[in-house]
Scaffold this motif. Structure first.
Motif, PDB file in Angstrom:
ATOM      1  N   MET A 193     -15.025  85.980  39.516  1.00 54.77           N
ATOM      2  CA  MET A 193     -13.983  86.509  38.635  1.00 54.77           C
ATOM      3  C   MET A 193     -12.720  86.866  39.417  1.00 54.77           C
ATOM      4  O   MET A 193     -11.599  86.609  38.969  1.00 54.77           O
ATOM      5  N   LEU A 194     -12.901  87.458  40.608  1.00 50.23           N
ATOM      6  CA  LEU A 194     -11.736  87.802  41.434  1.00 50.23           C
ATOM      7  C   LEU A 194     -11.024  86.537  41.905  1.00 50.23           C
ATOM      8  O   LEU A 194      -9.785  86.489  41.941  1.00 50.23           O
ATOM      9  N   LEU A 195     -11.789  85.508  42.247  1.00 46.90           N
ATOM     10  CA  LEU A 195     -11.168  84.251  42.674  1.00 46.90           C
ATOM     11  C   LEU A 195     -10.343  83.637  41.543  1.00 46.90           C
ATOM     12  O   LEU A 195      -9.265  83.083  41.770  1.00 46.90           O
ATOM     13  N   VAL A 196     -10.865  83.740  40.322  1.00 51.25           N
ATOM     14  CA  VAL A 196     -10.129  83.222  39.164  1.00 51.25           C
ATOM     15  C   VAL A 196      -8.787  83.943  39.027  1.00 51.25           C
ATOM     16  O   VAL A 196      -7.739  83.318  38.828  1.00 51.25           O
ATOM     17  N   ILE A 197      -8.806  85.266  39.165  1.00 54.15           N
ATOM     18  CA  ILE A 197      -7.584  86.056  39.020  1.00 54.15           C
ATOM     19  C   ILE A 197      -6.598  85.728  40.140  1.00 54.15           C
ATOM     20  O   ILE A 197      -5.383  85.630  39.910  1.00 54.15           O
ATOM     21  N   VAL A 198      -7.099  85.526  41.358  1.00 59.88           N
ATOM     22  CA  VAL A 198      -6.230  85.130  42.470  1.00 59.88           C
ATOM     23  C   VAL A 198      -5.588  83.772  42.177  1.00 59.88           C
ATOM     24  O   VAL A 198      -4.382  83.573  42.379  1.00 59.88           O
ATOM     25  N   ALA A 199      -6.397  82.830  41.661  1.00 58.42           N
ATOM     26  CA  ALA A 199      -5.873  81.506  41.324  1.00 58.42           C
ATOM     27  C   ALA A 199      -4.825  81.594  40.211  1.00 58.42           C
ATOM     28  O   ALA A 199      -3.779  80.938  40.279  1.00 58.42           O
ATOM     29  N   ILE A 200      -5.096  82.428  39.206  1.00 60.70           N
ATOM     30  CA  ILE A 200      -4.142  82.617  38.108  1.00 60.70           C
ATOM     31  C   ILE A 200      -2.835  83.210  38.630  1.00 60.70           C
ATOM     32  O   ILE A 200      -1.741  82.803  38.230  1.00 60.70           O
ATOM     33  N   GLY A 201      -2.934  84.188  39.535  1.00 58.66           N
ATOM     34  CA  GLY A 201      -1.740  84.790  40.117  1.00 58.66           C
ATOM     35  C   GLY A 201      -0.916  83.778  40.885  1.00 58.66           C
ATOM     36  O   GLY A 201       0.330  83.780  40.820  1.00 58.66           O
ATOM     37  N   PHE A 202      -1.588  82.885  41.604  1.00 57.37           N
ATOM     38  CA  PHE A 202      -0.892  81.838  42.348  1.00 57.37           C
ATOM     39  C   PHE A 202      -0.175  80.885  41.393  1.00 57.37           C
ATOM     40  O   PHE A 202       0.966  80.478  41.630  1.00 57.37           O
ATOM     41  N   VAL A 203      -0.845  80.538  40.300  1.00 59.28           N
ATOM     42  CA  VAL A 203      -0.233  79.687  39.277  1.00 59.28           C
ATOM     43  C   VAL A 203       0.989  80.371  38.673  1.00 59.28           C
ATOM     44  O   VAL A 203       2.035  79.748  38.454  1.00 59.28           O
ATOM     45  N   ASP A 204       0.873  81.687  38.407  1.00 58.33           N
ATOM     46  CA  ASP A 204       1.998  82.442  37.838  1.00 58.33           C
ATOM     47  C   ASP A 204       3.216  82.401  38.742  1.00 58.33           C
ATOM     48  O   ASP A 204       4.361  82.319  38.275  1.00 58.33           O
ATOM     49  N   LEU A 205       2.987  82.489  40.057  1.00 57.62           N
ATOM     50  CA  LEU A 205       4.099  82.436  41.008  1.00 57.62           C
ATOM     51  C   LEU A 205       4.833  81.109  40.901  1.00 57.62           C
ATOM     52  O   LEU A 205       6.072  81.063  40.872  1.00 57.62           O
ATOM     53  N   ILE A 206       4.079  80.026  40.806  1.00 61.76           N
ATOM     54  CA  ILE A 206       4.686  78.695  40.700  1.00 61.76           C
ATOM     55  C   ILE A 206       5.481  78.568  39.405  1.00 61.76           C
ATOM     56  O   ILE A 206       6.606  78.062  39.394  1.00 61.76           O
ATOM     57  N   PHE A 207       4.918  79.064  38.306  1.00 62.93           N
ATOM     58  CA  PHE A 207       5.610  78.947  37.017  1.00 62.93           C
ATOM     59  C   PHE A 207       6.831  79.858  36.936  1.00 62.93           C
ATOM     60  O   PHE A 207       7.784  79.546  36.215  1.00 62.93           O
ATOM     61  N   ALA A 208       6.818  80.983  37.655  1.00 60.72           N
ATOM     62  CA  ALA A 208       7.997  81.850  37.684  1.00 60.72           C
ATOM     63  C   ALA A 208       9.163  81.118  38.345  1.00 60.72           C
ATOM     64  O   ALA A 208      10.322  81.255  37.933  1.00 60.72           O
ATOM     65  N   VAL A 209       8.858  80.330  39.380  1.00 65.00           N
ATOM     66  CA  VAL A 209       9.886  79.541  40.057  1.00 65.00           C
ATOM     67  C   VAL A 209      10.478  78.507  39.094  1.00 65.00           C
ATOM     68  O   VAL A 209      11.668  78.192  39.157  1.00 65.00           O
ATOM     69  N   ASP A 210       9.649  77.983  38.186  1.00 70.12           N
ATOM     70  CA  ASP A 210      10.127  77.024  37.180  1.00 70.12           C
ATOM     71  C   ASP A 210      10.983  77.699  36.113  1.00 70.12           C
ATOM     72  O   ASP A 210      12.064  77.221  35.762  1.00 70.12           O
ATOM     73  N   SER A 211      10.459  78.801  35.571  1.00 73.88           N
ATOM     74  CA  SER A 211      11.019  79.334  34.328  1.00 73.88           C
ATOM     75  C   SER A 211      12.326  80.095  34.502  1.00 73.88           C
ATOM     76  O   SER A 211      13.211  79.982  33.657  1.00 73.88           O
ATOM     77  N   ILE A 212      12.458  80.875  35.561  1.00 72.18           N
ATOM     78  CA  ILE A 212      13.643  81.725  35.680  1.00 72.18           C
ATOM     79  C   ILE A 212      14.926  80.927  35.902  1.00 72.18           C
ATOM     80  O   ILE A 212      15.926  81.162  35.204  1.00 72.18           O
ATOM     81  N   PRO A 213      14.969  79.961  36.838  1.00 71.80           N
ATOM     82  CA  PRO A 213      16.189  79.139  36.918  1.00 71.80           C
ATOM     83  C   PRO A 213      16.479  78.408  35.607  1.00 71.80           C
ATOM     84  O   PRO A 213      17.645  78.222  35.250  1.00 71.80           O
ATOM     85  N   ALA A 214      15.420  78.012  34.886  1.00 73.29           N
ATOM     86  CA  ALA A 214      15.628  77.286  33.632  1.00 73.29           C
ATOM     87  C   ALA A 214      16.364  78.138  32.611  1.00 73.29           C
ATOM     88  O   ALA A 214      17.328  77.685  31.992  1.00 73.29           O
ATOM     89  N   ILE A 215      15.940  79.366  32.438  1.00 73.58           N
ATOM     90  CA  ILE A 215      16.586  80.186  31.415  1.00 73.58           C
ATOM     91  C   ILE A 215      17.959  80.673  31.862  1.00 73.58           C
ATOM     92  O   ILE A 215      18.861  80.885  31.047  1.00 73.58           O
TER      93      ILE A 215
END
Length: 339
Positions: A193-215
């Motif tokens: 479960m902790l590994l899943v949350i770490v993986a999700i957090g890593f994915v969130d970091l990548i998507f933040a890089v996508d979304s903020i410049p876009a908006i």
């Protein structure tokens, strides 16, 4: 827009209150939401987001209202793409359905925190350095290329990042409810479960890089950027359970998002030329020969792209299923066992 510190405080407090309510009312007790529950709450959050946009239009003018709606639609589309990656992560880690709500909730909160940090940094850069629009525009064009040609066949549970985590943390083989750690034979292990949350957090970091410049390519108002992101993330947990099966059918979502990111990237580069201060471009003077793209056109283009990508995806998957069914029927007619 003239947003006072009090309005910011109230907005952030209300946003936090919504997520706290979500946790205590729906997530704290592990269960799999029903379709009815997911549909009601998804409709509530989408309706709330639309009402908020109308409020911005009435109070601050429809230019800002249009910027909010364009930003919200873009962030919602990117969030759905984020959901698809969440689905891949949880499938890879075989997360039991009754615990997926907790993973989603934590992932969404991490996403909001990371986007909040990126929003603050982006606002400070835009305020002090006009050249950052060139950087954002170039970044979005690169992200559009990556989005269009990325391969979705990698296994998040066995990627380089997760192998690094496994080498440095003792990991148990099985889930222990929704616990993050467990003691076995006098030694503490982290659960999958902790590994899943770490993986999700890593994915969130990548998507933040996508979304903020876009908006920021659609508005330079930090308040609109934050609220559009917050509303796009609200109700995302319910949407996951509501359209879980549909996610697999949105085969052209990545290409649609690539078109949107490329469009906003070009819009940012044009805006950068209008704000130009770089001495090696037009002698440091603004370059205004090319007109800026109006917000109404941006909103229309983004909405049309989302609709086209969705309809094309559903038509393709429907056609694939029909061809598969016809092939099976033909095999049966010939007297062969298709299995």
């Amino acid at each position: 827009m003239n947003i006072t510190p009090l309005v910011w405080i109230i907005t952030i407090a209300v946003t936090i209150a919504f997520f706290v309510y979500e946790f205590y009312a729906h997530v704290r007790k592990p269960h799999e939401p029903s379709i009815g529950e997911s549909a009601r709450w998804s409709a509530f959050y989408i309706g709330l987001a639309l009402l908020f946009g109308v409020g911005i239009g009435i109070v601050s003018g429809w230019t800002y209202g249009g910027e909010y709606f364009a930003g919200y639609l873009t962030e919602k589309a990117l969030s759905i793409d984020n959901l698809f990656v969440f689905l891949i992560v949880m499938t890879s880690f075989a997360v039991p359905r009754i615990y997926q709500q907790k993973v989603l909730m934590i992932g969404i909160v991490i996403a909001l925190i990371m986007r909040g940090i990126f929003i603050a940094v982006g606002a400070a850069l835009i305020e002090n350095f006009a050249w950052v629009f060139y950087a954002f525009g170039a970044l979005l064009l690169y992200l559009a290329y990556r989005q269009a040609f990325a391969h979705g066949d990698s296994n998040p549970a066995d990627g380089k990042f997760m192998r690094f985590v496994r080498r440095h943390l003792p990991v148990s083989d099985e889930y222990n409810g929704d616990k993050l750690t467990v003691v076995m034979d006098g030694r503490r292990f982290v659960t999958p479960m902790l590994l899943v949350i770490v993986a999700i957090g890593f994915v969130d970091l990548i998507f933040a890089v996508d979304s903020i410049p876009a908006i920021y390519g659609l508005t330079d108002e930090a308040y609109i950027v934050f609220t559009a992101n917050a509303f796009a993330l609200m109700g995302l947990r319910q949407l996951y359970f509501l359209i879980g099966g549909l996610l697999q059918r949105l085969v052209y979502l990545a290409q649609g998002l690539a078109v949107i990111l490329a469009f906003i990237g070009v819009k940012l580069l044009i805006h950068a030329l209008h704000k130009n201060e770089l001495p090696f471009i037009n002698g440091g003077e603004p370059f205004t020969v090319i007109p800026e793209i109006p917000i109404w056109l941006s909103l229309l283009f983004i909405a049309a792209t989302v609709v086209v990508a969705t309809v094309a995806s559903l038509l393709k998957t429907r056609g694939d299923r029909l061809r598969q069914t016809d092939a099976v029927s033909e095999e049966i007619t010939k007297g062969h066992d298709p299995r």
